[in-house]
Design a protein around this motif. Structure first.
Motif, PDB file in Angstrom:
ATOM      1  N   ILE A   1       0.868  -1.181   0.000  1.00  0.00           N
ATOM      2  CA  ILE A   1       0.000   0.000   0.000  1.00  0.00           C
ATOM      3  C   ILE A   1       0.905   1.231   0.000  1.00  0.00           C
ATOM      4  O   ILE A   1       1.896   1.282   0.748  1.00  0.00           O
ATOM      5  N   ASP A   2       0.612   2.195  -0.848  1.00  0.00           N
ATOM      6  CA  ASP A   2       1.336   3.474  -0.835  1.00  0.00           C
ATOM      7  C   ASP A   2       0.822   4.264   0.373  1.00  0.00           C
ATOM      8  O   ASP A   2      -0.359   4.669   0.394  1.00  0.00           O
ATOM      9  N   LEU A   3       1.659   4.450   1.377  1.00  0.00           N
ATOM     10  CA  LEU A   3       1.191   5.060   2.632  1.00  0.00           C
ATOM     11  C   LEU A   3       0.883   6.545   2.465  1.00  0.00           C
ATOM     12  O   LEU A   3       0.187   7.130   3.302  1.00  0.00           O
ATOM     13  N   ASN A   4       1.380   7.176   1.386  1.00  0.00           N
ATOM     14  CA  ASN A   4       1.057   8.588   1.141  1.00  0.00           C
ATOM     15  C   ASN A   4      -0.312   8.733   0.492  1.00  0.00           C
ATOM     16  O   ASN A   4      -1.146   9.506   0.962  1.00  0.00           O
ATOM     17  N   THR A   5      -0.541   7.976  -0.575  1.00  0.00           N
ATOM     18  CA  THR A   5      -1.838   8.080  -1.265  1.00  0.00           C
ATOM     19  C   THR A   5      -2.890   7.194  -0.614  1.00  0.00           C
ATOM     20  O   THR A   5      -4.086   7.336  -0.892  1.00  0.00           O
ATOM     21  N   ARG A   6      -2.445   6.229   0.235  1.00  0.00           N
ATOM     22  CA  ARG A   6      -3.345   5.258   0.883  1.00  0.00           C
ATOM     23  C   ARG A   6      -4.056   4.373  -0.138  1.00  0.00           C
ATOM     24  O   ARG A   6      -5.177   3.944   0.067  1.00  0.00           O
ATOM     25  N   LYS A   7      -3.381   4.145  -1.260  1.00  0.00           N
ATOM     26  CA  LYS A   7      -3.964   3.270  -2.280  1.00  0.00           C
ATOM     27  C   LYS A   7      -3.114   2.012  -2.436  1.00  0.00           C
ATOM     28  O   LYS A   7      -1.884   2.065  -2.276  1.00  0.00           O
ATOM     29  N   VAL A   8      -3.780   0.890  -2.792  1.00  0.00           N
ATOM     30  CA  VAL A   8      -3.048  -0.358  -3.032  1.00  0.00           C
ATOM     31  C   VAL A   8      -2.177  -0.171  -4.269  1.00  0.00           C
ATOM     32  O   VAL A   8      -2.629   0.358  -5.292  1.00  0.00           O
ATOM     33  N   LYS A   9      -0.891  -0.580  -4.148  1.00  0.00           N
ATOM     34  CA  LYS A   9       0.030  -0.411  -5.269  1.00  0.00           C
ATOM     35  C   LYS A   9      -0.330  -1.373  -6.406  1.00  0.00           C
ATOM     36  O   LYS A   9      -0.854  -2.461  -6.161  1.00  0.00           O
ATOM     37  N   GLU A  10       0.006  -0.963  -7.630  1.00  0.00           N
ATOM     38  CA  GLU A  10      -0.299  -1.845  -8.764  1.00  0.00           C
ATOM     39  C   GLU A  10       0.619  -3.047  -8.810  1.00  0.00           C
ATOM     40  O   GLU A  10       0.206  -4.149  -9.160  1.00  0.00           O
ATOM     41  N   ASN A  11       1.897  -2.843  -8.455  1.00  0.00           N
ATOM     42  CA  ASN A  11       2.834  -3.967  -8.478  1.00  0.00           C
ATOM     43  C   ASN A  11       2.949  -4.600  -7.101  1.00  0.00           C
ATOM     44  O   ASN A  11       3.298  -3.927  -6.133  1.00  0.00           O
ATOM     45  N   HIS A  12       2.652  -5.880  -7.050  1.00  0.00           N
ATOM     46  CA  HIS A  12       2.654  -6.602  -5.766  1.00  0.00           C
ATOM     47  C   HIS A  12       4.070  -7.002  -5.352  1.00  0.00           C
ATOM     48  O   HIS A  12       4.850  -7.478  -6.172  1.00  0.00           O
ATOM     49  N   THR A  13       4.405  -6.778  -4.097  1.00  0.00           N
ATOM     50  CA  THR A  13       5.685  -7.252  -3.555  1.00  0.00           C
ATOM     51  C   THR A  13       5.429  -8.463  -2.668  1.00  0.00           C
ATOM     52  O   THR A  13       4.573  -8.419  -1.767  1.00  0.00           O
ATOM     53  N   GLN A  14       6.166  -9.548  -2.930  1.00  0.00           N
ATOM     54  CA  GLN A  14       5.997 -10.763  -2.150  1.00  0.00           C
ATOM     55  C   GLN A  14       7.048 -10.833  -1.046  1.00  0.00           C
ATOM     56  O   GLN A  14       8.242 -10.638  -1.307  1.00  0.00           O
ATOM     57  N   LEU A  15       6.597 -11.108   0.166  1.00  0.00           N
ATOM     58  CA  LEU A  15       7.509 -11.284   1.295  1.00  0.00           C
ATOM     59  C   LEU A  15       7.755 -12.774   1.521  1.00  0.00           C
ATOM     60  O   LEU A  15       6.874 -13.602   1.269  1.00  0.00           O
ATOM     61  N   ASN A  16       8.962 -13.106   1.977  1.00  0.00           N
ATOM     62  CA  ASN A  16       9.265 -14.472   2.412  1.00  0.00           C
ATOM     63  C   ASN A  16       9.330 -14.454   3.926  1.00  0.00           C
ATOM     64  O   ASN A  16      10.210 -13.802   4.498  1.00  0.00           O
ATOM     65  N   ILE A  17       8.396 -15.155   4.560  1.00  0.00           N
ATOM     66  CA  ILE A  17       8.263 -15.080   6.020  1.00  0.00           C
ATOM     67  C   ILE A  17       8.556 -16.444   6.637  1.00  0.00           C
ATOM     68  O   ILE A  17       7.869 -17.430   6.342  1.00  0.00           O
ATOM     69  N   THR A  18       9.572 -16.499   7.486  1.00  0.00           N
ATOM     70  CA  THR A  18       9.916 -17.754   8.165  1.00  0.00           C
ATOM     71  C   THR A  18       9.734 -17.572   9.659  1.00  0.00           C
ATOM     72  O   THR A  18      10.352 -16.687  10.260  1.00  0.00           O
ATOM     73  N   ARG A  19       8.877 -18.386  10.260  1.00  0.00           N
ATOM     74  CA  ARG A  19       8.753 -18.354  11.728  1.00  0.00           C
ATOM     75  C   ARG A  19       9.810 -19.271  12.338  1.00  0.00           C
ATOM     76  O   ARG A  19       9.980 -20.405  11.883  1.00  0.00           O
TER      77      ARG A  19
END
Ligand code: R1P
Length: 289
Positions: A95-113
């Motif tokens: 999400i663009d925290l300035n415009t508060r809109k969902v970004k067009e390009n998705h970023t994938q996180l790799n999350i390891t617990r």
């Protein structure tokens, strides 16, 4: 459409509400630990530290391990905290925290617990490592979202039948891990199975101190459940929430468990810190391979 200030809450410095983080503070490779004091036990192995902050139980440190940028964050205990951590981390990248809109390009996180857990089987001893193939959601958190596409109805129905699951409890959703991350982390040193995620430590995991349980035989039934060679191996309090929210938000997730208790034979690790530290080193090495 921009997201309202009451829904996406930012602090005066532009950081996200609970985590106190701005987008530049986090890497796309993220390690979750439960205990805030475990963050330093991971980052003490790092080559460099670029950033650290803490708000409530959410301590975050970003740095590099063997040249790879990694963020380590403590989630505290339980699936309710995972709802906060995953939604806020996703907002930081998608999400663009300035415009508060969902970004067009998705970023994938790799999350390891990297967490601790109790084994339910005699043959998965204390001091072993276990990777969760799936999370079994016994706590109901995921039912607030649209989960049909991430559920495993055959497995879930088999579990409901086998345990005679009370209709007064939430539906036991089963969610799989992020296969790409499992492939990175698995080896013949690591057990694998379905991890049941409870919403509490005592009654919800079948422990009796003074209060009688709704189903005193539930742990035995969970232990004896087997559907097409899928068995429920261990109990903890975060994995299903991580797997479910990661899947729904388009991220990769894997849960690595240091087995510190064996609920089948009543044993507890003589040195739980050692198995956790060993799992930290194992996981860091696998993440940079
Ligand atoms: C309970 O003592 C806590 O320990 C386990 C459970 O999932 C729960 O969070 O994991 P962590 O050691 O990672 O917190």
């Amino acid at each position: 459409m921009s997201i309202q200030h009451s829904e996406l809450i930012l602090n005066p410095d532009g950081s996200i509400y609970h985590l106190n983080l701005r987008p530049e503070h986090i890497a796309t490779d993220i390690i979750f630990v439960g205990d805030q004091y475990r963050v330093d036990k991971v980052t003490k192995h790092f080559d460099t530290i670029e950033f650290s902050t803490q708000k409530r139980e959410f301590k975050t440190t970003t740095g590099t391990y063997k040249g790879k940028r990694i963020t380590v964050i403590s989630t505290g205990i339980g699936p309710d905290n995972i709802d906060i951590v995953l939604n806020e981390l996703d907002a930081l990248v998608n999400i663009d925290l300035n415009t508060r809109k969902v970004k067009e390009n998705h970023t994938q996180l790799n999350i390891t617990r990297i967490g601790t857990s109790g084994s339910l089987h005699n043959d998965i001893p204390v001091d072993s490592f276990l990777l969760s193939s799936h999370g079994l959601d016994l706590n109901g958190l995921l039912q607030s979202y649209q989960v049909d596409e991430i559920s495993h109805p055959d497995l879930e129905e088999a579990f409901i039948k086998h345990t005679n699951w009370s209709t007064k409890k939430s539906y036991p959703l089963i969610v799989s891990n992020g296969k790409a991350l499992e492939d990175k982390l698995i080896s013949d040193k690591v057990y694998k199975g379905i991890t049941a995620t409870a919403g509490g430590f005592y009654g919800p995991q079948g422990r009796v101190l003074r209060l009688p349980l709704q189903d005193p035989d539930l742990n035995k039934k969970i232990d004896s459940f087997n559907y097409n060679n899928n068995r429920i191996t261990n109990l903890e309090m975060e994995t299903s929430a991580i797997y479910g929210l990661a899947k729904l938000l388009g991220h990769n997730a894997a849960s690595m468990n240091a087995i510190i208790a064996n609920r089948a034979n009543g044993t507890f690790s003589e040195d739980p810190y050692k198995v956790v530290n060993d799992l930290i080193v194992y996981t860091l090495e696998k993440l940079v391979k």
